[in-house]
Scaffold this motif. Structure first.
Motif, PDB file in Angstrom:
ATOM      1  N   ALA A 164       0.870  -1.184   0.000  1.00 62.14           N
ATOM      2  CA  ALA A 164       0.000   0.000   0.000  1.00 62.14           C
ATOM      3  C   ALA A 164       0.903   1.229   0.000  1.00 62.14           C
ATOM      4  O   ALA A 164       2.123   1.112   0.081  1.00 62.14           O
ATOM      5  N   THR A 165       0.277   2.407  -0.068  1.00 64.00           N
ATOM      6  CA  THR A 165       1.015   3.646   0.158  1.00 64.00           C
ATOM      7  C   THR A 165       0.808   4.059   1.612  1.00 64.00           C
ATOM      8  O   THR A 165      -0.320   4.073   2.100  1.00 64.00           O
ATOM      9  N   TYR A 166       1.900   4.382   2.285  1.00 60.12           N
ATOM     10  CA  TYR A 166       1.830   4.795   3.684  1.00 60.12           C
ATOM     11  C   TYR A 166       2.075   6.303   3.747  1.00 60.12           C
ATOM     12  O   TYR A 166       3.105   6.805   3.290  1.00 60.12           O
ATOM     13  N   LEU A 167       1.103   7.005   4.296  1.00 58.48           N
ATOM     14  CA  LEU A 167       1.132   8.465   4.384  1.00 58.48           C
ATOM     15  C   LEU A 167       1.407   8.906   5.816  1.00 58.48           C
ATOM     16  O   LEU A 167       0.877   8.336   6.758  1.00 58.48           O
ATOM     17  N   CYS A 168       2.220   9.950   5.928  1.00 59.70           N
ATOM     18  CA  CYS A 168       2.510  10.577   7.210  1.00 59.70           C
ATOM     19  C   CYS A 168       1.925  11.989   7.174  1.00 59.70           C
ATOM     20  O   CYS A 168       1.974  12.657   6.134  1.00 59.70           O
ATOM     21  N   ALA A 169       1.360  12.447   8.273  1.00 56.78           N
ATOM     22  CA  ALA A 169       0.795  13.792   8.345  1.00 56.78           C
ATOM     23  C   ALA A 169       1.077  14.390   9.716  1.00 56.78           C
ATOM     24  O   ALA A 169       1.214  13.658  10.701  1.00 56.78           O
ATOM     25  N   VAL A 170       1.161  15.723   9.776  1.00 55.12           N
ATOM     26  CA  VAL A 170       1.331  16.405  11.051  1.00 55.12           C
ATOM     27  C   VAL A 170       0.229  17.435  11.229  1.00 55.12           C
ATOM     28  O   VAL A 170      -0.323  17.959  10.260  1.00 55.12           O
ATOM     29  N   GLN A 171      -0.078  17.700  12.473  1.00 54.33           N
ATOM     30  CA  GLN A 171      -1.040  18.743  12.832  1.00 54.33           C
ATOM     31  C   GLN A 171      -0.376  19.608  13.886  1.00 54.33           C
ATOM     32  O   GLN A 171       0.210  19.078  14.841  1.00 54.33           O
ATOM     33  N   SER A 172      -0.450  20.939  13.703  1.00 54.20           N
ATOM     34  CA  SER A 172       0.163  21.838  14.665  1.00 54.20           C
ATOM     35  C   SER A 172      -0.888  22.442  15.592  1.00 54.20           C
ATOM     36  O   SER A 172      -2.089  22.361  15.322  1.00 54.20           O
ATOM     37  N   PHE A 173      -0.409  23.061  16.659  1.00 51.34           N
ATOM     38  CA  PHE A 173      -1.323  23.709  17.592  1.00 51.34           C
ATOM     39  C   PHE A 173      -1.893  25.003  17.022  1.00 51.34           C
ATOM     40  O   PHE A 173      -2.866  25.538  17.541  1.00 51.34           O
ATOM     41  N   THR A 174      -1.275  25.523  15.941  1.00 52.84           N
ATOM     42  CA  THR A 174      -1.718  26.797  15.376  1.00 52.84           C
ATOM     43  C   THR A 174      -2.808  26.617  14.329  1.00 52.84           C
ATOM     44  O   THR A 174      -3.365  27.593  13.855  1.00 52.84           O
ATOM     45  N   GLY A 175      -3.111  25.405  13.942  1.00 56.02           N
ATOM     46  CA  GLY A 175      -4.150  25.168  12.943  1.00 56.02           C
ATOM     47  C   GLY A 175      -4.718  23.781  13.112  1.00 56.02           C
ATOM     48  O   GLY A 175      -4.177  22.959  13.857  1.00 56.02           O
ATOM     49  N   ASN A 176      -5.831  23.518  12.464  1.00 55.85           N
ATOM     50  CA  ASN A 176      -6.477  22.223  12.616  1.00 55.85           C
ATOM     51  C   ASN A 176      -6.257  21.293  11.431  1.00 55.85           C
ATOM     52  O   ASN A 176      -6.637  20.140  11.474  1.00 55.85           O
ATOM     53  N   GLN A 177      -5.635  21.823  10.359  1.00 54.21           N
ATOM     54  CA  GLN A 177      -5.493  20.973   9.180  1.00 54.21           C
ATOM     55  C   GLN A 177      -4.322  20.037   9.339  1.00 54.21           C
ATOM     56  O   GLN A 177      -3.435  20.256  10.161  1.00 54.21           O
ATOM     57  N   PHE A 178      -4.331  18.978   8.526  1.00 54.62           N
ATOM     58  CA  PHE A 178      -3.222  18.044   8.448  1.00 54.62           C
ATOM     59  C   PHE A 178      -2.341  18.431   7.263  1.00 54.62           C
ATOM     60  O   PHE A 178      -2.840  18.757   6.195  1.00 54.62           O
ATOM     61  N   TYR A 179      -1.030  18.381   7.471  1.00 52.72           N
ATOM     62  CA  TYR A 179      -0.072  18.510   6.377  1.00 52.72           C
ATOM     63  C   TYR A 179       0.463  17.120   6.080  1.00 52.72           C
ATOM     64  O   TYR A 179       1.074  16.491   6.951  1.00 52.72           O
ATOM     65  N   PHE A 180       0.236  16.666   4.857  1.00 50.84           N
ATOM     66  CA  PHE A 180       0.634  15.319   4.468  1.00 50.84           C
ATOM     67  C   PHE A 180       1.938  15.322   3.687  1.00 50.84           C
ATOM     68  O   PHE A 180       2.231  16.260   2.936  1.00 50.84           O
ATOM     69  N   GLY A 181       2.684  14.239   3.825  1.00 56.55           N
ATOM     70  CA  GLY A 181       3.780  13.970   2.923  1.00 56.55           C
ATOM     71  C   GLY A 181       3.236  13.321   1.654  1.00 56.55           C
ATOM     72  O   GLY A 181       2.027  13.095   1.516  1.00 56.55           O
ATOM     73  N   THR A 182       4.130  13.021   0.725  1.00 54.66           N
ATOM     74  CA  THR A 182       3.701  12.439  -0.547  1.00 54.66           C
ATOM     75  C   THR A 182       3.593  10.922  -0.477  1.00 54.66           C
ATOM     76  O   THR A 182       3.148  10.296  -1.432  1.00 54.66           O
ATOM     77  N   GLY A 183       4.002  10.351   0.652  1.00 56.16           N
ATOM     78  CA  GLY A 183       3.799   8.926   0.848  1.00 56.16           C
ATOM     79  C   GLY A 183       4.960   8.048   0.404  1.00 56.16           C
ATOM     80  O   GLY A 183       5.821   8.463  -0.381  1.00 56.16           O
ATOM     81  N   THR A 184       4.983   6.837   0.941  1.00 58.62           N
ATOM     82  CA  THR A 184       5.911   5.783   0.507  1.00 58.62           C
ATOM     83  C   THR A 184       5.075   4.639  -0.037  1.00 58.62           C
ATOM     84  O   THR A 184       4.202   4.125   0.675  1.00 58.62           O
ATOM     85  N   SER A 185       5.334   4.293  -1.278  1.00 60.15           N
ATOM     86  CA  SER A 185       4.629   3.176  -1.905  1.00 60.15           C
ATOM     87  C   SER A 185       5.371   1.881  -1.602  1.00 60.15           C
ATOM     88  O   SER A 185       6.504   1.691  -2.051  1.00 60.15           O
ATOM     89  N   LEU A 186       4.749   1.018  -0.825  1.00 60.87           N
ATOM     90  CA  LEU A 186       5.370  -0.236  -0.408  1.00 60.87           C
ATOM     91  C   LEU A 186       4.809  -1.398  -1.209  1.00 60.87           C
ATOM     92  O   LEU A 186       3.580  -1.559  -1.300  1.00 60.87           O
ATOM     93  N   THR A 187       5.696  -2.194  -1.780  1.00 59.79           N
ATOM     94  CA  THR A 187       5.309  -3.425  -2.472  1.00 59.79           C
ATOM     95  C   THR A 187       6.019  -4.588  -1.793  1.00 59.79           C
ATOM     96  O   THR A 187       7.250  -4.570  -1.657  1.00 59.79           O
ATOM     97  N   VAL A 188       5.252  -5.575  -1.346  1.00 53.85           N
ATOM     98  CA  VAL A 188       5.810  -6.767  -0.715  1.00 53.85           C
ATOM     99  C   VAL A 188       5.612  -7.944  -1.669  1.00 53.85           C
ATOM    100  O   VAL A 188       4.488  -8.288  -2.025  1.00 53.85           O
ATOM    101  N   ILE A 189       6.726  -8.541  -2.067  1.00 51.22           N
ATOM    102  CA  ILE A 189       6.712  -9.595  -3.078  1.00 51.22           C
ATOM    103  C   ILE A 189       6.696 -10.964  -2.402  1.00 51.22           C
ATOM    104  O   ILE A 189       7.509 -11.212  -1.519  1.00 51.22           O
ATOM    105  N   PRO A 190       5.767 -11.838  -2.824  1.00 43.86           N
ATOM    106  CA  PRO A 190       5.675 -13.169  -2.175  1.00 43.86           C
ATOM    107  C   PRO A 190       6.950 -13.970  -2.396  1.00 43.86           C
ATOM    108  O   PRO A 190       7.625 -13.846  -3.411  1.00 43.86           O
TER     109      PRO A 190
END
Lengths: 110, 113
Positions: free
Chosen positions: A84-110
């Motif tokens: 899947a793609t794993y997203l990281c986000a932060v929220q500050s005390f000065t606002g309520n929105q989330f700031y997201f990164g662009t994600g890491t696309s993870l592929t697990v091969i059997p």
């Protein structure tokens, strides 16, 4: 300005091969750091919230850790269904929105 | 309990048209936020509504507007659609305005042709 950088952009692992995803952040007063999982064409699925440096949380094969500048998502013995793609986000005390990164696309091969 | 529901799931519009997207938050949640996610990017904040009032706005043009209803559901409106508005539009629900845990719907895939 609040900012999130994720690395690597993409990661391919063999099933059972453990690894870590990185999320570096700059924020004016961290209220919370969040990890989400996103499957293609779907909305992000909540995984973890971390609030302060030193905090750790675990869920099945995933473990999230937090320092004052970055967070890691450790994946132990991954399975193909962890792909899947794993997203990281932060929220500050000065606002309520989330700031997201662009994600890491993870592929697990059997 | 039902999660965040969004409608429609997919939508195709022509440049210059108007679109309305809808979101129903989790029962008991009073805050709704809207995000735009372009392919290959993380979600970008558009609006937050809490108790029917706008509480935050991201860096989007005035063509984007939203509102929240007494039952806490929300609509996102986009006027004069551009090709660049093609994206996945996500709605996030949280219990309170400053509540840190937000849960996302499945999104509305908007394609502008």
């Amino acid at each position: 300005e609040d900012q999130v950088t994720q690395s690597p952009e993409a990661l391919r692992l063999q099933e059972g091969e453990s690894s870590s995803l990185n999320c570096s952040y700059t924020v004016s007063g961290l209220r919370g750091l969040f990890w989400y999982r996103q499957d293609p064409g779907k909305g992000p699925e909540f995984l973890f919230t971390l609030y302060s440096a030193g905090e750790e949380k675990e869920k099945e094969r995933l473990k999230a850790t937090l320092t004052k500048k970055e967070s890691f998502l450790h994946i132990t013995a991954p399975k193909p269904e962890d792909s899947a793609t794993y997203l990281c986000a932060v929220q500050s005390f000065t606002g309520n929105q989330f700031y997201f990164g662009t994600g890491t696309s993870l592929t697990v091969i059997p | 309990d039902a999660g965040v529901t969004q409608s429609p799931t997919h939508l195709i519009k022509t440049r210059g048209q108007h679109v309305t997207l809808r979101c129903s938050p989790i029962s008991g949640h009073k805050s709704v936020s809207w995000y735009q996610q372009v392919l290959g990017q993380g979600p970008q904040f558009i609006f937050q509504y809490y108790e029917k009032e706008e509480r935050g706005r991201g860096n989007f043009p005035d063509r984007f507007s939203a509102r929240q209803f007494p039952n806490y559901s929300s609509e996102l409106n986009v006027n004069a659609l551009l090709l660049g508005d093609s994206a996945l539009y996500l709605c996030a629900s949280s219990r309170y305005r400053g509540n840190t845990e937000a849960f996302f719907g499945q999104g509305t895939r908007l394609t502008v042709v």
